[in-house]
Design a protein around this motif. Structure first.
Motif, PDB file in Angstrom:
ATOM      1  N   PHE A 140       0.876  -1.036  -0.172  1.00  0.00           N
ATOM      2  CA  PHE A 140       0.048   0.197   0.203  1.00  0.00           C
ATOM      3  C   PHE A 140       0.643   1.671   0.256  1.00  0.00           C
ATOM      4  N   THR A 141       0.746   2.415  -0.745  1.00  0.00           N
ATOM      5  CA  THR A 141       0.983   3.566  -0.793  1.00  0.00           C
ATOM      6  C   THR A 141       0.405   4.416   0.206  1.00  0.00           C
ATOM      7  N   VAL A 142       1.154   6.217   0.353  1.00  0.00           N
ATOM      8  CA  VAL A 142       0.228   6.208   1.603  1.00  0.00           C
ATOM      9  C   VAL A 142      -1.042   6.558   0.530  1.00  0.00           C
ATOM     10  N   GLY A 143      -0.569   7.307  -0.174  1.00  0.00           N
ATOM     11  CA  GLY A 143      -2.035   7.484  -0.792  1.00  0.00           C
ATOM     12  C   GLY A 143      -2.833   6.543  -1.739  1.00  0.00           C
ATOM     13  N   ASP A 144      -2.432   5.276  -1.562  1.00  0.00           N
ATOM     14  CA  ASP A 144      -3.863   4.254  -1.293  1.00  0.00           C
ATOM     15  C   ASP A 144      -4.642   4.131  -0.191  1.00  0.00           C
ATOM     16  N   PHE A 145      -3.989   4.624   0.706  1.00  0.00           N
ATOM     17  CA  PHE A 145      -4.187   4.722   2.588  1.00  0.00           C
ATOM     18  C   PHE A 145      -5.323   5.825   2.409  1.00  0.00           C
ATOM     19  N   ALA A 146      -4.548   7.061   2.240  1.00  0.00           N
ATOM     20  CA  ALA A 146      -5.487   8.344   1.796  1.00  0.00           C
ATOM     21  C   ALA A 146      -7.210   7.672   1.318  1.00  0.00           C
ATOM     22  N   LEU A 147      -6.573   6.926   0.024  1.00  0.00           N
ATOM     23  CA  LEU A 147      -7.825   6.856  -0.566  1.00  0.00           C
ATOM     24  C   LEU A 147      -9.377   6.158  -0.295  1.00  0.00           C
ATOM     25  N   PHE A 148      -7.846   4.999   0.701  1.00  0.00           N
ATOM     26  CA  PHE A 148      -9.008   3.944   1.434  1.00  0.00           C
ATOM     27  C   PHE A 148     -10.084   5.082   2.394  1.00  0.00           C
ATOM     28  N   VAL A 149      -9.204   5.356   3.644  1.00  0.00           N
ATOM     29  CA  VAL A 149      -9.995   5.824   4.606  1.00  0.00           C
ATOM     30  C   VAL A 149     -10.949   6.905   4.723  1.00  0.00           C
ATOM     31  N   PHE A 150     -10.212   7.743   3.032  1.00  0.00           N
ATOM     32  CA  PHE A 150     -11.793   8.029   2.404  1.00  0.00           C
ATOM     33  C   PHE A 150     -12.350   8.194   1.957  1.00  0.00           C
ATOM     34  N   PHE A 151     -12.709   6.442   1.164  1.00  0.00           N
ATOM     35  CA  PHE A 151     -13.404   6.217   0.809  1.00  0.00           C
ATOM     36  C   PHE A 151     -14.584   5.603   1.902  1.00  0.00           C
ATOM     37  N   LEU A 152     -13.928   4.916   3.268  1.00  0.00           N
ATOM     38  CA  LEU A 152     -14.387   4.067   4.580  1.00  0.00           C
ATOM     39  C   LEU A 152     -15.998   4.744   5.410  1.00  0.00           C
ATOM     40  N   PRO A 153     -15.814   5.684   5.592  1.00  0.00           N
ATOM     41  CA  PRO A 153     -17.249   6.215   5.551  1.00  0.00           C
ATOM     42  C   PRO A 153     -18.269   6.331   4.813  1.00  0.00           C
ATOM     43  N   TRP A 154     -17.977   6.349   3.385  1.00  0.00           N
ATOM     44  CA  TRP A 154     -18.895   6.325   2.452  1.00  0.00           C
ATOM     45  C   TRP A 154     -20.099   4.225   3.167  1.00  0.00           C
ATOM     46  N   ALA A 155     -18.865   3.014   2.804  1.00  0.00           N
ATOM     47  CA  ALA A 155     -19.258   2.131   2.604  1.00  0.00           C
ATOM     48  C   ALA A 155     -20.749   2.220   4.514  1.00  0.00           C
ATOM     49  N   SER A 156     -19.997   2.822   5.242  1.00  0.00           N
ATOM     50  CA  SER A 156     -21.010   3.283   6.194  1.00  0.00           C
ATOM     51  C   SER A 156     -22.246   4.054   5.756  1.00  0.00           C
ATOM     52  N   ASN A 157     -22.017   5.267   5.544  1.00  0.00           N
ATOM     53  CA  ASN A 157     -23.301   5.848   4.383  1.00  0.00           C
ATOM     54  C   ASN A 157     -24.228   4.493   4.292  1.00  0.00           C
ATOM     55  N   LEU A 158     -23.878   3.610   2.668  1.00  0.00           N
ATOM     56  CA  LEU A 158     -24.502   2.952   2.660  1.00  0.00           C
ATOM     57  C   LEU A 158     -24.680   1.865   3.183  1.00  0.00           C
ATOM     58  N   THR A 159     -24.325   1.329   4.138  1.00  0.00           N
ATOM     59  CA  THR A 159     -25.025   0.214   5.146  1.00  0.00           C
ATOM     60  C   THR A 159     -26.298   1.135   6.018  1.00  0.00           C
ATOM     61  N   ASN A 160     -25.948   2.823   6.122  1.00  0.00           N
ATOM     62  CA  ASN A 160     -26.856   3.197   7.177  1.00  0.00           C
ATOM     63  C   ASN A 160     -28.311   3.405   6.192  1.00  0.00           C
ATOM     64  N   ALA A 161     -27.724   3.740   5.215  1.00  0.00           N
ATOM     65  CA  ALA A 161     -28.923   3.786   4.464  1.00  0.00           C
ATOM     66  C   ALA A 161     -30.087   2.643   4.179  1.00  0.00           C
ATOM     67  N   VAL A 162     -29.018   1.379   3.719  1.00  0.00           N
ATOM     68  CA  VAL A 162     -30.505   0.248   3.525  1.00  0.00           C
ATOM     69  C   VAL A 162     -30.907   0.185   4.387  1.00  0.00           C
ATOM     70  N   GLY A 163     -30.810  -0.158   5.753  1.00  0.00           N
ATOM     71  CA  GLY A 163     -30.681  -0.027   6.881  1.00  0.00           C
ATOM     72  C   GLY A 163     -32.453   0.869   7.218  1.00  0.00           C
ATOM     73  N   TRP A 164     -32.352   1.746   6.928  1.00  0.00           N
ATOM     74  CA  TRP A 164     -32.997   3.126   7.113  1.00  0.00           C
ATOM     75  C   TRP A 164     -34.009   2.888   6.446  1.00  0.00           C
ATOM     76  N   MET A 165     -33.718   2.393   4.695  1.00  0.00           N
ATOM     77  CA  MET A 165     -34.781   1.969   3.653  1.00  0.00           C
ATOM     78  C   MET A 165     -35.605   1.140   4.460  1.00  0.00           C
ATOM     79  N   LEU A 166     -34.646  -0.352   4.336  1.00  0.00           N
ATOM     80  CA  LEU A 166     -36.109  -1.226   5.140  1.00  0.00           C
ATOM     81  C   LEU A 166     -37.096  -0.990   6.382  1.00  0.00           C
ATOM     82  N   ALA A 167     -36.337  -0.708   7.650  1.00  0.00           N
ATOM     83  CA  ALA A 167     -36.882  -0.176   7.972  1.00  0.00           C
ATOM     84  C   ALA A 167     -38.115   0.942   7.776  1.00  0.00           C
TER      85      ALA A 167
END
Length: 586
Positions: A270-297
């Motif tokens: 992993f490069t430092v840039g790769d790490f930064a990219l993954f850290v930047f995108f990680l909340p998006w997976a969390s947002n999608l998870t919350n959006a799916v949960g909220w939508m189903l409820a």
């Protein structure tokens, strides 16, 4: 229609506008990818200048430009989504309101007005919240898809692990669906009861104070609120629990992934840039998870709201709720068309035969009543309290649906009395007339152009001219909610003027004596009898003056006609009429 079909019908309303909103939402979320890509490039540029052709300051400038563009699109999208929300709110509520107005007038609401307001507000709001969460889910999925593609190019296995919590959240919500519906239904029912009770209490303040029942009323309201609070806590706690579980699952996964990435960096994968990219995108997976949960409820709760709104339609097809119609937010609606001319010829006779109606709850009502009204006649319906006088008027006018019988106007059968016994054919004033918090003039006209009617004559016929003259603002006087700034007699006569200004063929009065003194009522009748073309009148009354003036009297007892004829004849032969007459000797 299923819940999803109704949602789809809603989404097709102003579909062009909706498409622009969707594109704006996708652009808004898509632009958030740019800072992540640029951040990767910047960090890679700092650690290894060879892989990136653009200079550092160029990358920083692009980073700032993407942020500015995103804010601009966000402002436009927020404005557009607000307008779209109000369009759909207007569509749902106008469809509901129109359907309520098409019901028999005395049965328009299956619940109290407060309960109906609760459904107009809360359940319509739930439908719109679901559509808003749908926007969020689609945009989050688009955003997460772009992120996943970029992340897969760096490390496929790690990318799969990032999005694994989605599966856990989906299973969790699906297992909880029955309890979600149960708690949401209980919460909305309990809230509706509280709102309904408040509406009734506000309308009965005088009765409560006269009966000195304030402590009992407060205790009753406290019990309703206790039930509502318990139901709301359960509903809210379940929602918060599911939200917390889905969020924590995503956050826990993110922590483990960060640890794994640290090991990958130490191994040189992993490069430092790769790490930064993954850290930047990680909340998006969390947002999608919350959006799916909220939508189903929300989808489970949406069915509850649609069911509650469908009850207000009272048997109308479900698609009535989402039928497309114009909604005017940024422009004035088209001007009202002038009142339709009389759909029937001038009244010669109005004959009702075998009118029957039973209240579903008590099975009481009226049975086999015949009524004959001749042009220019003055017919009085009298009887004891509960004998069916008001019910008879309501069934004749179509305010209650008849169970049996026929009504004919000049011999022509009337299939739907509610569409015929309205101005200019008929005008009606009930025992408790309704006034609006507006001027006296507007309460009389109710939308009629003043230049097309004789307002002065109507006020004179209603014996209201002296009251208007004593009011500092005259006809511009604001009467307050339900006419609270007027006396009971003034409210009654304002409603009478509302009838007269429409110059109907048939006037129907339900017990003027409940609000008017004897002298005022006598003057009102006298002015009606002095009119050049004396209107046909059907009057419920127990006053001797009205009975003396009557061309024909109908005596009701226990929902049936006990006897009918002229006053002298009835006093000579009808025991019921004798008891009624001598119990009101004035």
């Amino acid at each position: 229609m299923t819940t999803w079909q109704m949602v789809w019908r809603l989404l097709r309303y102003r579909s062009g506008f909706l498409s622009l909103l969707l594109l704006g939402s996708l652009a808004l979320y898509g632009l958030t990818v740019v800072p992540g890509v640029l951040a990767r490039a910047i960090f890679n540029r700092l650690t290894d200048p060879t892989p990136v052709r653009l200079g550092l300051w160029t990358l920083v400038t692009l980073f700032i430009a993407a942020a500015v563009a995103r804010q601009l699109i966000y402002c436009l999208f927020s404005l557009g989504s607000t307008v779209h929300r109000h369009l759909l709110v207007g569509l749902l509520r106008s469809n509901l309101l129109e359907q309520l107005f098409q019901q028999p007038g005395a049965q328009a609401l299956p619940y109290s007005s407060g309960e109906a307001i609760s459904r107009f507000r809360d359940d319509v709001g739930s439908v719109l919240s679901f559509i808003g969460s749908g926007f969020h889910l689609v945009s989050s999925a688009f955003q997460a898809t772009i992120a996943a593609i970029l992340m897969l190019r760096i490390d496929p296995l790690l990318t799969v692990v990032v999005f694994a919590p989605l599966v856990l959240v989906t299973v969790l919500i699906n297992q909880s669906r029955q309890r979600i519906v149960q708690y949401r239904t209980a919460n909305q029912v309990a809230t509706g009861r509280v709102v309904g009770a408040l509406g009734e209490l506000f309308g009965a303040v005088q009765a409560i104070k006269v009966a000195n029942a304030e402590p009992h009323v407060i205790n009753y309201l406290h019990k309703l609120n206790t039930v509502r609070r318990q139901a709301a806590i359960k509903d809210r706690m379940l929602g918060e629990l599911l939200d917390a579980l889905s969020g924590n699952i995503a956050e826990l996964g993110a922590g483990l992934i960060l640890l794994f990435m640290a090991q990958q960096m130490r191994a040189g994968h992993f490069t430092v840039g790769d790490f930064a990219l993954f850290v930047f995108f990680l909340p998006w997976a969390s947002n999608l998870t919350n959006a799916v949960g909220w939508m189903l409820a929300s989808q489970r709760q949406l069915g509850v709201s649609f069911d509650r709104l469908h009850v207000l339609l009272q048997g109308a097809p479900a698609e009535t709720l989402v039928r497309h119609r114009p909604v005017y937010l940024t422009s004035e609606p088209p001007p009202l068309s002038p009142p339709a001319p009389a759909s029937l010829p001038p009244l010669a006779t109005c004959v009702a035969t075998g009118l029957t109606y039973y209240y579903p709850e008590t099975k009481r009502g009226i049975r086999e009543i015949n009524l004959h009204l001749q042009r220019g006649s003055f017919t009085v319906v009298t009887g004891r309290v509960g004998s069916g006088k008001t019910t008879l008027l309501r069934v004749l006018l179509g305010l209650l649906p008849k169970d049996a019988g026929a009504i004919r106007w000049n011999g022509e059968l009337i299939a739907d009395p509610a569409t015929v016994f309205i101005p200019p054919q008929t005008a009606y004033t009930g025992q408790a007339p309704r006034l609006f918090s507006d001027s006296l003039r507007n309460n009389i006209l109710l939308g009629l152009p003043s230049i097309q009617v004789d307002l002065t004559s109507a006020i004179h016929q209603a014996v209201l001219e002296q009251d208007v003259a004593q009011m500092p603002e005259g006809l511009a006087t604001l009467v307050g909610p339900r006419g609270v700034r007027l006396s009971g007699g003034q409210v009654q006569r304002t409603a009478d003027a509302r009838m007269f200004v429409r110059t109907p063929e048939l006037l129907v009065f339900d017990d003027l004596s409940s609000a008017l003194d004897v002298e005022t009522e006598q003057l009102l009748w006298a002015r009606l009898f002095m009119a050049e073309d004396r209107p046909t009148c059907l009057v419920v009354s127990h006053r001797p003056d009205a009975r003396r003036r009557a061309d024909h009297i109908v005596v009701l007892k226990d929902g049936q006609v006990e006897d009918e004829g002229k006053l002298e004849e009835l006093l000579a032969r009808c025991t019921e009429m004798q008891q009624l007459w001598y119990s009101h000797p004035v």
